[in-house]
Each structure stands twice: as structure tokens, then as C-alpha cells.
Design a protein around this motif. Structure first.
Motif, short mmCIF file in Angstrom:
data_model
loop_
_atom_site.label_atom_id
_atom_site.label_comp_id
_atom_site.label_asym_id
_atom_site.label_seq_id
_atom_site.Cartn_x
_atom_site.Cartn_y
_atom_site.Cartn_z
N PRO A 18 -3.37 2.08 8.39
CA PRO A 18 -3.05 1.53 7.07
C PRO A 18 -4.25 1.14 6.21
O PRO A 18 -4.19 1.26 5.00
N PHE A 19 -5.36 0.69 6.78
CA PHE A 19 -6.46 0.20 5.95
C PHE A 19 -7.72 1.05 6.05
O PHE A 19 -8.33 1.37 5.06
N GLY A 46 -3.45 -0.15 1.30
CA GLY A 46 -3.25 -0.55 2.69
C GLY A 46 -1.99 -1.35 2.92
O GLY A 46 -1.26 -1.13 3.89
N LYS A 47 -1.71 -2.30 2.03
CA LYS A 47 -0.50 -3.13 2.21
C LYS A 47 0.76 -2.28 2.12
O LYS A 47 1.72 -2.51 2.84
N LEU A 50 1.13 -0.28 5.35
CA LEU A 50 1.62 -1.16 6.41
C LEU A 50 3.13 -1.38 6.27
O LEU A 50 3.87 -1.32 7.25
N LYS A 51 3.60 -1.60 5.05
CA LYS A 51 5.03 -1.79 4.82
C LYS A 51 5.83 -0.55 5.21
O LYS A 51 6.89 -0.65 5.82
#
Length: 153
Positions: free
Chosen positions: A53-54, A15-16, A19-20
């Protein structure tokens, strides 16, 4: 076929990192709209969205285009993704998520929801206690606040 391959890679990306990747495409900050859309049974529309993203399941919405007003953006996004028109559209809350601003609305659905975008894998109408497990706690709290009539504006 390519969408399925990219989808598998995307779903395995943490997820991180997702997001990036999304944020890197925007130079300064991003602004989006989302909506808690209810039907006559007080069920809430959730989308299984390819780019989240998550968790894939969440509130419908999308990015605001240059020069577009937020209320117009949410109407456009919902129509493009589901074919629904919105009634009683009211701004509910604005929240800041780092370099991202999200404008939240509450609205009533008009029409029949169908998947109309390649970004959407599926959709469904859910009662608060019957939502997919992976809907974020923050989005569940927003939905509960809308259903309870609590607004920050």
C-alpha cells in the motif's frame, strides 16, 4: 500488458486508499506473515511487491490461508514468490495494525532467490544502511532488531 496498466493505476493510488481496498476484501480482520531473511553476508532479502500500500519495497511475506499455521505460511509464501527455502525459522514478533495482525519471523535463506510470482516486480539483498529509500521506518526498525538479536518473544 494488463498488469502494467493496473500497476500504473495502483502506484498512483494514495497509500491510504490502497490499504482500504486491501482491507475491504477481508470481512473481519486480516492475518499475515513476514520474515527478515538473511543470507551468509548478513544481507536482508527485500521484495519490490506489486500490492504494497505505501512503498513497493519491503519484507517478503503474505496472507495466511484458512487452516494454515503461520510458520507454514511464511515458508509457502517465500517459496512461491522467490523459490527460496528457509532454515532456522523463528517467530520474532507479533504486531497488531488496526484490523490486521502480522506475525514476523527471522530466518536464513537456502537457495538462490528468483522472482517467481506476478505479484513481485523485483528482489534484492541489502545491508541495513543500503536499503531502498522507500522501505518504511517501521520495517527498517524490525530488520535492525532482528540483526541485533532483539526479540519480543
Amino acid at each position: 500488458m494488463l498488469k502494467k496498466i493496473i500497476g500504473k493505476i495502483w502506484s498512483k493510488t494514495p497509500g491510504k486508499m490502497r490499504l482500504k481496498i486491501i482491507r475491504l476484501t477481508q470481512k473481519k480482520f486480516t492475518a499475515s506473515v513476514a520474515a527478515v531473511i538473511t543470507n551468509e553476508q548478513q544481507e536482508v532479502l527485500l521484495l519490490d511487491h506489486f500490492f504494497r500500500p505505501f512503498s513497493n519495497w519491503g519484507l517478503p511475506g503474505g496472507f495466511i490461508e484458512i487452516g494454515e499455521q503461520p510458520k507454514d505460511a511464511i515458508k509457502r509464501e517465500i517459496y512461491e514468490e522467490t523459490g527460496l527455502e528457509l532454515e532456522n525459522v523463528k517467530m520474532f514478533r507479533i504486531r497488531n495494525l488496526g484490523r490486521h495482525i502480522e506475525i514476523l519471523f527471522a530466518a536464513k535463506a537456502k537457495g538462490i532467490a528468483k522472482v517467481k510470482s506476478r505479484e513481485i516486480n523485483g528482489l534484492g539483498w541489502f545491508l541495513l544502511d543500503k536499503m531502498p529509500e522507500k522501505v518504511s521506518l517501521a520495517q527498517k526498525a524490525i530488520i535492525k532488531d532482528v540483526l541485533d538479536g532483539k526479540s519480543e518473544l
